[in-house]
Design a protein around this motif. Structure first.
Motif, PDB file in Angstrom:
ATOM      1  N   PHE A 176      -2.778  -2.976  -1.549  1.00 25.76           N
ATOM      2  CA  PHE A 176      -2.769  -2.310  -0.246  1.00 25.76           C
ATOM      3  C   PHE A 176      -3.264  -3.302   0.816  1.00 25.76           C
ATOM      4  O   PHE A 176      -4.431  -3.268   1.214  1.00 25.76           O
TER       5      PHE A 176
ATOM      6  N   VAL B 102      -6.946   8.878  -3.402  1.00 23.89           N
ATOM      7  CA  VAL B 102      -5.527   9.238  -3.444  1.00 23.89           C
ATOM      8  C   VAL B 102      -5.349  10.702  -3.051  1.00 23.89           C
ATOM      9  O   VAL B 102      -4.469  11.030  -2.247  1.00 23.89           O
TER      10      VAL B 102
ATOM     11  N   GLU C  62      -5.615  11.252   0.513  1.00 23.89           N
ATOM     12  CA  GLU C  62      -4.623  10.431   1.213  1.00 23.89           C
ATOM     13  C   GLU C  62      -5.230   9.284   2.011  1.00 23.89           C
ATOM     14  O   GLU C  62      -4.688   8.851   3.027  1.00 23.89           O
TER      15      GLU C  62
ATOM     16  N   ILE D 178      -5.544   6.400   0.541  1.00 23.13           N
ATOM     17  CA  ILE D 178      -4.607   5.381   0.081  1.00 23.13           C
ATOM     18  C   ILE D 178      -3.477   6.096  -0.650  1.00 23.13           C
ATOM     19  O   ILE D 178      -3.664   7.185  -1.180  1.00 23.13           O
ATOM     20  N   PRO D 179      -2.291   5.490  -0.687  1.00 19.35           N
ATOM     21  CA  PRO D 179      -1.174   6.133  -1.385  1.00 19.35           C
ATOM     22  C   PRO D 179      -1.330   6.031  -2.901  1.00 19.35           C
ATOM     23  O   PRO D 179      -2.028   5.152  -3.409  1.00 19.35           O
ATOM     24  N   ASP D 180      -0.693   6.915  -3.600  1.00 18.01           N
ATOM     25  CA  ASP D 180      -0.665   6.901  -5.066  1.00 18.01           C
ATOM     26  C   ASP D 180       0.432   5.942  -5.491  1.00 18.01           C
ATOM     27  O   ASP D 180       1.611   6.212  -5.297  1.00 18.01           O
ATOM     28  N   ILE D 181       0.045   4.808  -6.074  1.00 21.45           N
ATOM     29  CA  ILE D 181       1.056   3.823  -6.446  1.00 21.45           C
ATOM     30  C   ILE D 181       1.925   4.305  -7.577  1.00 21.45           C
ATOM     31  O   ILE D 181       3.027   3.804  -7.773  1.00 21.45           O
TER      32      ILE D 181
ATOM     33  N   THR E  42       3.289   7.320  -7.777  1.00 23.90           N
ATOM     34  CA  THR E  42       4.382   8.135  -7.239  1.00 23.90           C
ATOM     35  C   THR E  42       5.098   7.446  -6.092  1.00 23.90           C
ATOM     36  O   THR E  42       6.245   7.746  -5.808  1.00 23.90           O
ATOM     37  N   ASP E  43       4.433   6.509  -5.419  1.00 23.74           N
ATOM     38  CA  ASP E  43       5.028   5.836  -4.276  1.00 23.74           C
ATOM     39  C   ASP E  43       5.721   4.530  -4.641  1.00 23.74           C
ATOM     40  O   ASP E  43       6.303   3.884  -3.805  1.00 23.74           O
TER      41      ASP E  43
END
Length: 82
Positions: free
Chosen positions: A42, A70, A73, A75-78, A80-81
């Protein structure tokens, strides 16, 4: 061992692995993420946000802190993203 017990045991392993620190983030395998490790995945992560995520102020983000970051929100969930 009964089928119910085996099912419960398997569910525990699946639940644990779902919350374990990703090897993509935890590059040194110590079970925690440093600021540098998180910034690799990130790049936009600031030191201030890292300090916010690191709720126990030990200088690392553990599985629980990562899960909370996560879910909220930060940071994004790697998983699912990606």
């Amino acid at each position: 061992m009964s089928r119910v017990a085996i099912g419960a045991l398997l569910a525990t392993f699946v639940a644990f692995s779902a919350h374990a620190m990703s090897a993509q983030i935890d590059t040194d395998g110590d079970g925690k993420a440093s600021l540098v490790e998180l910034q690799t995945v990130f790049p936009e992560l600031s030191e201030d946000l890292f300090l916010e995520i690191d709720t126990n102020a030990d200088g690392f983000v553990d599985d629980e802190e990562m899960m909370i970051a996560v879910e909220t929100e930060m940071i994004p969930d790697i998983e699912t993203d990606a």
